[in-house]
Design a protein around this motif. Structure first.
Motif, PDB file in Angstrom:
ATOM      1  N   LEU A  19      38.100  24.025  41.666  1.00 28.33           N
ATOM      2  CA  LEU A  19      37.210  24.275  42.721  1.00 28.33           C
ATOM      3  C   LEU A  19      37.653  25.522  43.937  1.00 28.33           C
ATOM      4  O   LEU A  19      36.648  26.139  43.876  1.00 28.33           O
ATOM      5  N   GLN A  20      38.928  25.231  44.083  1.00 29.24           N
ATOM      6  CA  GLN A  20      39.514  26.252  44.575  1.00 29.24           C
ATOM      7  C   GLN A  20      39.278  27.225  44.488  1.00 29.24           C
ATOM      8  O   GLN A  20      38.368  28.820  45.319  1.00 29.24           O
ATOM      9  N   ASN A  21      39.561  27.294  43.090  1.00 27.47           N
ATOM     10  CA  ASN A  21      39.941  28.931  42.540  1.00 27.47           C
ATOM     11  C   ASN A  21      38.453  29.587  42.728  1.00 27.47           C
ATOM     12  O   ASN A  21      37.780  30.604  43.186  1.00 27.47           O
ATOM     13  N   ILE A  22      37.476  28.700  42.294  1.00 24.34           N
ATOM     14  CA  ILE A  22      35.850  28.646  42.133  1.00 24.34           C
ATOM     15  C   ILE A  22      35.235  29.086  43.393  1.00 24.34           C
ATOM     16  O   ILE A  22      35.045  30.559  43.591  1.00 24.34           O
ATOM     17  N   VAL A  23      35.183  28.517  44.578  1.00 24.49           N
ATOM     18  CA  VAL A  23      34.982  28.928  45.952  1.00 24.49           C
ATOM     19  C   VAL A  23      35.451  30.145  46.964  1.00 24.49           C
ATOM     20  O   VAL A  23      34.731  30.660  47.154  1.00 24.49           O
ATOM     21  N   GLY A  24      37.120  29.990  45.815  1.00 21.04           N
ATOM     22  CA  GLY A  24      37.521  31.348  47.090  1.00 21.04           C
ATOM     23  C   GLY A  24      37.275  32.448  46.925  1.00 21.04           C
ATOM     24  O   GLY A  24      37.453  33.729  46.942  1.00 21.04           O
ATOM     25  N   SER A  25      36.498  32.696  45.455  1.00 23.01           N
ATOM     26  CA  SER A  25      36.610  33.719  44.547  1.00 23.01           C
ATOM     27  C   SER A  25      34.728  34.190  44.053  1.00 23.01           C
ATOM     28  O   SER A  25      34.265  35.293  43.517  1.00 23.01           O
ATOM     29  N   SER A  26      34.033  33.257  44.097  1.00 25.75           N
ATOM     30  CA  SER A  26      32.923  33.730  43.856  1.00 25.75           C
ATOM     31  C   SER A  26      31.948  32.937  44.168  1.00 25.75           C
ATOM     32  O   SER A  26      31.768  31.471  44.845  1.00 25.75           O
ATOM     33  N   ALA A  27      30.445  33.309  44.808  1.00 27.47           N
ATOM     34  CA  ALA A  27      29.419  33.552  45.553  1.00 27.47           C
ATOM     35  C   ALA A  27      28.661  32.847  44.907  1.00 27.47           C
ATOM     36  O   ALA A  27      28.291  31.751  44.875  1.00 27.47           O
ATOM     37  N   LYS A  28      28.271  32.971  43.905  1.00 22.61           N
ATOM     38  CA  LYS A  28      27.406  32.216  43.066  1.00 22.61           C
ATOM     39  C   LYS A  28      27.923  31.473  42.672  1.00 22.61           C
ATOM     40  O   LYS A  28      26.890  30.058  42.748  1.00 22.61           O
ATOM     41  N   GLY A  29      29.289  30.931  41.813  1.00 25.71           N
ATOM     42  CA  GLY A  29      29.764  29.345  41.556  1.00 25.71           C
ATOM     43  C   GLY A  29      29.638  29.244  43.226  1.00 25.71           C
ATOM     44  O   GLY A  29      29.382  27.521  43.308  1.00 25.71           O
ATOM     45  N   SER A  30      30.437  29.097  44.126  1.00 22.29           N
ATOM     46  CA  SER A  30      30.501  28.474  45.379  1.00 22.29           C
ATOM     47  C   SER A  30      28.267  27.796  45.503  1.00 22.29           C
ATOM     48  O   SER A  30      28.858  27.021  46.006  1.00 22.29           O
ATOM     49  N   LYS A  31      27.889  28.217  45.988  1.00 22.13           N
ATOM     50  CA  LYS A  31      26.579  28.076  46.298  1.00 22.13           C
ATOM     51  C   LYS A  31      25.959  26.509  44.666  1.00 22.13           C
ATOM     52  O   LYS A  31      25.535  26.142  45.374  1.00 22.13           O
ATOM     53  N   LEU A  32      26.206  27.034  43.608  1.00 21.13           N
ATOM     54  CA  LEU A  32      26.311  26.284  42.309  1.00 21.13           C
ATOM     55  C   LEU A  32      26.750  24.913  43.065  1.00 21.13           C
ATOM     56  O   LEU A  32      26.124  23.433  43.433  1.00 21.13           O
ATOM     57  N   LEU A  33      28.231  25.404  43.533  1.00 19.85           N
ATOM     58  CA  LEU A  33      29.289  23.844  43.986  1.00 19.85           C
ATOM     59  C   LEU A  33      28.130  23.368  44.850  1.00 19.85           C
ATOM     60  O   LEU A  33      28.190  21.951  44.677  1.00 19.85           O
ATOM     61  N   PHE A  34      27.497  24.365  45.885  1.00 21.39           N
ATOM     62  CA  PHE A  34      27.261  23.702  47.367  1.00 21.39           C
ATOM     63  C   PHE A  34      25.643  22.370  46.874  1.00 21.39           C
ATOM     64  O   PHE A  34      25.891  21.447  47.277  1.00 21.39           O
ATOM     65  N   SER A  35      25.222  23.145  45.851  1.00 24.89           N
ATOM     66  CA  SER A  35      24.221  22.905  45.552  1.00 24.89           C
ATOM     67  C   SER A  35      24.268  21.738  44.689  1.00 24.89           C
ATOM     68  O   SER A  35      23.269  20.406  44.600  1.00 24.89           O
ATOM     69  N   GLN A  36      25.481  21.044  44.360  1.00 26.86           N
ATOM     70  CA  GLN A  36      25.872  20.093  43.802  1.00 26.86           C
ATOM     71  C   GLN A  36      26.926  18.533  44.180  1.00 26.86           C
ATOM     72  O   GLN A  36      26.925  17.744  43.836  1.00 26.86           O
ATOM     73  N   GLY A  37      26.721  19.391  45.234  1.00 29.24           N
ATOM     74  CA  GLY A  37      27.456  18.471  46.597  1.00 29.24           C
ATOM     75  C   GLY A  37      28.545  18.644  46.994  1.00 29.24           C
ATOM     76  O   GLY A  37      28.905  17.885  47.644  1.00 29.24           O
ATOM     77  N   LEU A  38      29.237  19.534  46.683  1.00 28.32           N
ATOM     78  CA  LEU A  38      30.232  19.431  47.255  1.00 28.32           C
ATOM     79  C   LEU A  38      31.445  18.823  48.011  1.00 28.32           C
ATOM     80  O   LEU A  38      31.905  18.430  48.627  1.00 28.32           O
TER      81      LEU A  38
END
Length: 376
Positions: free
Chosen positions: A163-182
């Motif tokens: 999760l840290q790798n995704i949030v630390g390097s991917s804006a689109k991936g981060s938005k998906l995780l946020f929408s999933q309730g991260l």
């Protein structure tokens, strides 16, 4: 930091992401090798893995896709291959459906396969934005759910790394995780966590998430600060608190909100008085900045500092300042001077004047601090 310099800010964020990935990559390999050591014969098999070619990655991707399952050794070889080069990651991610097979093993009932699949996704998340977006899309909800489970610490930690790798390097991936309730899950976990190692994982993930403050509900930031009420502060928590303070509106401090953070920062400064101060330069600086934030927005915060210091009688700000000066900790001393100056100038007005005079009898920082020559 000057908010009018977005390019400089983005450069710092990019550098932090690269440093994060490099540190995690080296630390993660040791941890994951230790976890795998308990998987029987597999531990002996991985000893012969030296290099995984791009052709072998293609073959493995095609095979697991056809079979719709992964053997433990398949997952290990893929994991090593992903760590060896981004080309290997690119070849795998272009095989449609291969990632779904890994996700299937992640959600199974075999703990060893779950752990190996999580490791595989973790190393796969070292890829580019497109790769991280796919992981978030196919595995995000499962990674978040497994990160909530403290009973399987190695699996939980590996999911946090991903999760840290995704949030630390991917804006689109981060938005998906946020929408999933991260973020909601992270705040809930932070409010209840007792293990400091797990807390550090949660805090780092939140710290990275706040880089996308435009995508995070503003009410979340005060909730994060509230999670630290009554808890001992550590360098990681000070880092996250400092970030939160930079995002919150000053009105939140005018009515005495978060005064407990003042006491906790003073307790932290008191706890490191007998330690090697240069080692703790960063958390000292963050503590001073947090205290200064309170002082410049509310006179009542000055009174809180003075009362708490007189009540505890364990920390003299002048002694801490002088010790930092002896260690030539100039950035700390510079901001420390600003804090002391604000306490003295704003604390002489109204009801605070008598309290300040009482404090100066205990700790006369006006006369007793030794300012480094370089700052004069």
């Amino acid at each position: 930091m000057n908010v009018d310099e977005p390019s400089a800010l983005e450069h710092i964020r990019t550098q932090k992401r690269y440093e994060l990935k490099w540190e995690q990559k080296s630390h993660r390999k040791k941890e994951l090798d230790r976890n795998r050591a308990g998987l029987g014969e597999l531990h002996h098999s991985i000893g012969v893995i030296e290099h995984i070619s791009e052709q072998e990655i293609k073959g493995l991707a095609g095979r697991i896709k056809r079979r719709k399952r992964c053997d433990p050794l398949d997952l290990v070889r893929l994991s090593y291959g992903f760590q060896q080069s981004r080309e290997n990651i690119s070849h795998f991610i272009r095989t449609t459906g291969a990632i779904n097979v890994i996700v299937k093993e992640l959600t199974g009932h075999d703990y060893n396969l779950q752990l190996l699949a999580a490791e595989c996704l973790c190393n796969l998340s070292l890829g580019d934005d497109v790769c991280c977006e796919k992981i978030a899309n196919f595995a995000g909800t499962y990674l978040i759910a497994l990160a909530e489970n403290p009973n399987c610490r190695p699996l939980q930690q590996t999911c946090f790394w991903t999760l840290q790798n995704i949030v630390g390097s991917s804006a689109k991936g981060s938005k998906l995780l946020f929408s999933q309730g991260l973020v909601v899950v992270l705040v809930r976990l932070l409010s209840a966590v007792t293990d400091q190692e797990a807390a550090d994982d949660i805090i780092l993930t939140l710290e990275l998430a706040l880089n996308y403050e435009q995508d995070v509900d503003p009410s979340t930031v005060p909730q994060i600060v509230s999670c630290f009420a009554g808890k001992e502060l550590h360098p990681s928590s000070l880092r996250l608190l400092h970030k939160c303070y930079g995002l919150m509106h000053n009105d939140l401090f005018l009515h005495g909100s978060f005064t407990y953070i003042i006491r906790q920062c003073l307790d932290f400064l008191s706890s490191i008085m007998d330690r090697h101060l240069p080692t703790h330069a960063a958390p000292i600086l963050l503590s001073v900045r947090i205290l200064t934030h309170h002082v410049v927005t509310s006179v009542s915060s000055i009174e809180e500092i003075l009362r708490y210091q007189l009540h505890k009688s364990t920390l003299k700000l002048s002694i801490l300042f002088n010790n930092c000066a002896k260690e030539n900790m100039l950035p700390v001393c510079k901001e420390f001077l600003w804090l002391l100056g604000q306490i003295h100038s704003n604390g002489t007005a109204g009801n605070s004047a008598e309290l300040l005079q009482s404090y100066l009898v205990f700790d006369n920082f006006v006369e007793q601090i030794s300012i480094p020559t370089a700052l004069l």
